[in-house]
Scaffold this motif. Structure first.
Motif, PDB file in Angstrom:
ATOM      1  N   GLU A   1      -2.362  12.405   3.120  1.00  9.80           N
ATOM      2  CA  GLU A   1      -3.728  13.078   3.481  1.00  9.80           C
ATOM      3  C   GLU A   1      -4.028  13.184   4.926  1.00  9.80           C
ATOM      4  OE1 GLU A   1      -5.012  14.731   0.799  1.00  9.80           O
ATOM      5  OE2 GLU A   1      -3.036  14.200   0.116  1.00  9.80           O
TER       6      GLU A   1
ATOM      7  N   ASN B   1       1.112   8.108   0.853  1.00  8.20           N
ATOM      8  CA  ASN B   1      -0.198   8.976   1.293  1.00  8.20           C
ATOM      9  C   ASN B   1       0.062   9.891   2.437  1.00  8.20           C
ATOM     10  OD1 ASN B   1      -2.910   9.831   2.132  1.00  8.20           O
ATOM     11  ND2 ASN B   1      -3.589   7.847   1.171  1.00  8.20           N
TER      12      ASN B   1
ATOM     13  N   ASN C   1       0.787  -1.309  -0.072  1.00 11.04           N
ATOM     14  CA  ASN C   1       0.133   0.019   0.018  1.00 11.04           C
ATOM     15  C   ASN C   1       0.982   1.206   0.014  1.00 11.04           C
ATOM     16  OD1 ASN C   1       0.798   0.447   2.775  1.00 11.04           O
ATOM     17  ND2 ASN C   1      -0.761  -1.022   3.431  1.00 11.04           N
TER      18      ASN C   1
ATOM     19  N   ARG D   1      -1.776  16.327  -4.887  1.00  9.08           N
ATOM     20  CA  ARG D   1      -1.213  16.855  -3.717  1.00  9.08           C
ATOM     21  C   ARG D   1       0.016  17.493  -4.130  1.00  9.08           C
ATOM     22  NH1 ARG D   1      -2.981  19.253   0.379  1.00  9.08           N
ATOM     23  NH2 ARG D   1      -4.498  17.394   0.589  1.00  9.08           N
TER      24      ARG D   1
ATOM     25  N   ARG E   1      -3.558  12.380  -4.202  1.00  5.79           N
ATOM     26  CA  ARG E   1      -4.447  12.796  -2.997  1.00  5.79           C
ATOM     27  C   ARG E   1      -5.031  11.243  -2.889  1.00  5.79           C
ATOM     28  NH1 ARG E   1      -6.021  18.144  -1.852  1.00  5.79           N
ATOM     29  NH2 ARG E   1      -4.746  19.573  -3.060  1.00  5.79           N
ATOM     30  N   LYS E   2      -5.347  10.420  -3.769  1.00  6.73           N
ATOM     31  CA  LYS E   2      -6.386   9.288  -3.680  1.00  6.73           C
ATOM     32  C   LYS E   2      -5.588   8.123  -4.295  1.00  6.73           C
ATOM     33  CE  LYS E   2     -10.725  11.532  -4.157  1.00  6.73           C
ATOM     34  NZ  LYS E   2     -12.184  11.761  -4.848  1.00  6.73           N
ATOM     35  N   LYS E   3      -5.535   7.111  -3.869  1.00  8.71           N
ATOM     36  CA  LYS E   3      -5.104   5.679  -4.352  1.00  8.71           C
ATOM     37  C   LYS E   3      -5.358   5.442  -5.777  1.00  8.71           C
ATOM     38  CE  LYS E   3      -4.698   0.679  -3.387  1.00  8.71           C
ATOM     39  NZ  LYS E   3      -5.556  -0.474  -2.617  1.00  8.71           N
ATOM     40  N   GLN E   4      -6.470   5.584  -6.158  1.00  7.12           N
ATOM     41  CA  GLN E   4      -6.913   5.023  -7.385  1.00  7.12           C
ATOM     42  C   GLN E   4      -6.192   6.015  -8.608  1.00  7.12           C
ATOM     43  OE1 GLN E   4      -9.056   6.209  -5.027  1.00  7.12           O
ATOM     44  NE2 GLN E   4     -10.681   7.177  -5.621  1.00  7.12           N
ATOM     45  N   HIS E   5      -5.518   7.122  -8.068  1.00 14.84           N
ATOM     46  CA  HIS E   5      -4.789   7.864  -9.236  1.00 14.84           C
ATOM     47  C   HIS E   5      -3.745   7.664  -9.486  1.00 14.84           C
ATOM     48  CE1 HIS E   5      -7.634  11.500  -7.833  1.00 14.84           C
ATOM     49  NE2 HIS E   5      -8.419  10.826  -8.660  1.00 14.84           N
TER      50      HIS E   5
END
Length: 689
Positions: free
Chosen positions: A388, A386, A354, A474, A433-437
């Motif tokens: 965030e 991450n 992750n 981000r 900002r998001k994992k799916q990106h």
């Protein structure tokens, strides 16, 4: 590298984008026993040329001596026996003249890999059959020449390609009998058995313990570490740290601020419970020493008369909270690591499972920031993480990104924090900002025995994907702050040569000139030496045994793979004709120049980035494509000129229909930027019919 007399190897060819499922045997041991083949990287033609093959063209043009093919499949054929990839794209289109070698155990066939363009197998054995003497080549390659399944010409080509760098590069020469290695990669002991893994042979000297370090190499290592650090956040200008700004007591927190309890040089760099100097794996090298962040930060703090507290506790945080409450400024050093796929660390099988910080990093940052209104976070990581949970916390006033930086990692971090060095690094990736990106890792088989990794984003990778879909990252690709302020002005675009839409046809190949005569002799001459020959266990010999001796019978023929032609073509493809491709791809058409001035109070480095927006006359293209970057160091008040050359290749798209590089007609927008999202100056180039 080659200036120092060592043949350089470009790797990996190609699409080796993840560690998961790269080799069958490796993953069977990790519980994926239904895997029947390595993962296939499925890459489209345009992406292959404009993204993945692009840097290999630069390497070939620069004269690299060898190229390593990768573990994975490419479009469902193993990379090391993929004739289209090696014979056509690499050796024909890019005009590569050196040798292709396999990654360790990446060869999966004998004759077929030789026909596909593989020139050298490493380490020689069949994967997962180490030290058995079993090889796809060895005596089987000898037999293939005798029975007619592999031509003598191809064998000669393999040998000549391996020798080519030694004759074509002035700084490299063939080793002599006196040029034996003065070190062993198997042991640090001075003496040991000649064949250590086989426990065979006499005791010989294995290491001479030569110190290869120099003042130059140390300066280079420290400079690279300093310039690789990226300042991501500096709210309130709390960096650089100074006692005159009211910082009298600092607190250093985090496992990554200090050494791993097992030391710095555990096996294959699996020591992840401390500051990171590299990822883990078979290519990891030992550090001669390591300066930790705690050691270097506390030294500079003490020189300013500051009180220094430290804790490496990441889980029992009551004491951490107490020390943070006392501090004028806290520095939290957190980490995330990864490495080669044969090593598993906390269920991270090579690739990270992750994007989270390791060692309770998020909670540690939140705990410290809750008590200390001036908290600096140093992210010591192999890639994006991450952020965030804490990046917008008003008490997190500064953030540094520091990749694994070798033995000077702590010194470089401390010097940036205290302003000894002005940060000048830029992000080589986008932090989302998001994992799916992010492009996902294929980490589950779901019953699939032949895993497929479809490169669906095509040419829209990283910042191109964010720009295409108007996603706010981000921190964008190319981002990085400085303690100084730089201003750009006076953009100039000068035409050097008039662009042409199409490349000229390259010259035909020279006629074949045989430098080696066919010398296939009687198979009896290739038999294993006499009975008194003492063979080393597990050693691969080219000799034949009696049962392997058979010449091809009259009327027998070998059926080549579909599409394979053993005859040399008369002319290269339109995209080829020289090292790296068609020589006209490097024709300079425009020169872009800008003036940059340091208007701040600190000496510092500025990285100017050149992006081009291509027209979509034939096919759509990304909004911006990086086509160059230049770095300059300036004293306060000093100015300099940054200059960028724009070549035919920089303006081209790969046309999949006609299989050539094409310059489209239309307007090309030129951006000189501080990052992929912050344009400082812009201009246009109009290319007509």
């Amino acid at each position: 590298m080659q200036d120092e007399g060592v043949v350089a190897t470009a790797r990996h060819l190609i699409g080796y984008e993840q560690e998961h499922f790269r080799q069958v045997g490796e993953w069977e041991e990790n519980g994926w026993d239904c895997l029947e083949s390595a993962i296939s990287s499925n890459i489209g033609d345009r992406a292959m040329h404009e993204i993945y093959l692009w840097p290999f063209a630069d390497l070939v043009r620069a004269g690299v001596g060898s190229v390593m093919c990768s573990f994975n499949k490419v479009n469902n054929t193993y990379a090391c026996q993929n004739s289209y990839l090696i014979n056509y794209l690499l050796k024909e289109e890019l005009g590569f003249q050196g040798f292709v070698l396999s990654d360790w155990g990446a060869q999966h066939s004998g004759v077929y890999s030789a026909l596909a363009g593989l020139d050298m197998t490493m380490p020689g054995e069949i994967s997962d059959e180490w030290l058995t003497g079993k090889s796809y080549w060895g005596p089987l390659l000898t037999r293939a020449v005798y029975n007619g399944t592999l031509s003598q010409d191809r064998l000669n080509d393999m040998a000549m390609r391996i020798l080519a760098p030694f004759f074509s590069i002035d700084t490299i020469s063939l080793p002599t009998e006196e040029d034996e290695p003065n070190f062993s990669s198997c042991t640090f002991h001075t003496y040991g058995q000649e064949f250590a893994y086989q426990h065979f042979g006499p005791i010989v000297q294995k290491n001479w313990h030569q110190d290869s370090r120099s003042e130059f190499s140390d300066i280079t290592a420290l400079s690279v570490a300093r310039e690789s650090i990226v300042l991501l956040k500096n709210d309130g200008h709390n960096l650089p740290i100074a006692k005159i700004d009211g910082v009298r007591r600092i607190f250093i927190a985090g496992i990554a601020a200090g050494p791993d309890p097992k030391g710095f040089n555990c096996k294959d760099k699996r020591c992840v419970d401390g500051v990171l100097t590299s990822g883990w794996g078979s290519s990891a090298v030992n550090d001669p020493f390591v300066i930790t962040p705690y050691e270097a930060i506390s030294k500079l703090a003490r020189e300013q008369g500051m009180v220094v507290d430290y804790s490496n506790d990441a889980w029992e945080l009551d004491h951490v909270q107490e020390l943070a409450d006392y501090a004028d400024l806290s520095i939290v050093v957190v980490s995330a690591d990864s490495g080669e796929g044969y090593i598993e660390v906390d269920e991270n099988f090579g690739d990270r499972k992750n994007l989270s910080l390791w060692h309770n990093g998020d909670k540690l940052i939140e705990t410290v920031a809750e008590k200390c209104r001036k908290t600096i976070v140093v992210v010591n990581s192999v890639g994006p993480v991450n952020m965030e949970k804490w990046i917008e916390n008003e008490n997190v006033v500064g953030v540094l990104y520091a990749p694994p930086l070798g033995q000077f990692v702590g010194q470089a971090i401390a010097e940036i924090l205290f302003g000894v060095i002005n940060p000048s690094g830029k992000l080589p990736f986008t932090i989302a900002r998001k994992k799916q990106h992010y492009v996902p890792i294929i980490d589950e088989l779901n019953g699939e025995k032949h895993p497929q990794d479809n490169f669906d984003r095509d040419i829209y990778l990283d910042y191109r994907f964010f720009d295409k879909h108007n996603i706010k990252p981000r921190f964008e690709f190319g981002f990085g702050l400085s303690y100084s302020k730089f201003k750009l002005c006076n953009l100039r675009i000068d035409e050097i040569n008039s662009p042409t839409e199409y490349l000229p046809y390259p010259e035909e190949y020279l006629p074949i000139y045989k430098t080696v005569e066919d010398d296939v002799c009687d198979p009896e001459d290739a038999l294993f030496p006499h009975d008194e020959f003492e063979a080393v266990p597990g050693y691969i010999y080219p000799y034949l045994y009696n049962e392997n001796v058979r010449s091809i019978d009259d009327g027998e023929t070998f059926e080549y793979p579909a599409g394979y032609n053993p005859d040399q073509p008369i002319a290269p493809p339109l995209s080829g004709g020289g090292l790296g491709g068609n020589p006209d791809l490097w024709q300079v058409y425009y020169n872009v120049s800008v003036e940059v001035k340091n208007e701040g109070k600190h000496k510092g480095g500025y990285v100017g980035q050149l992006y081009i927006e291509l027209p979509s006359t034939i096919v759509p293209s990304p909004p911006k494509i990086l086509r160059g970057f230049e770095k300059v160091f300036l004293e306060p008040g000093e100015s300099a000129i940054l200059s960028f050359s724009i070549t035919h290749r920089d303006l081209s798209i790969w046309d999949t229909y006609s299989q050539q590089w094409i310059i489209q007609t239309g307007t090309y927008k030129i951006y000189v930027s501080n990052s992929s999202r912050k344009v400082d100056l812009s201009g246009e180039i109009d290319i007509g019919c």
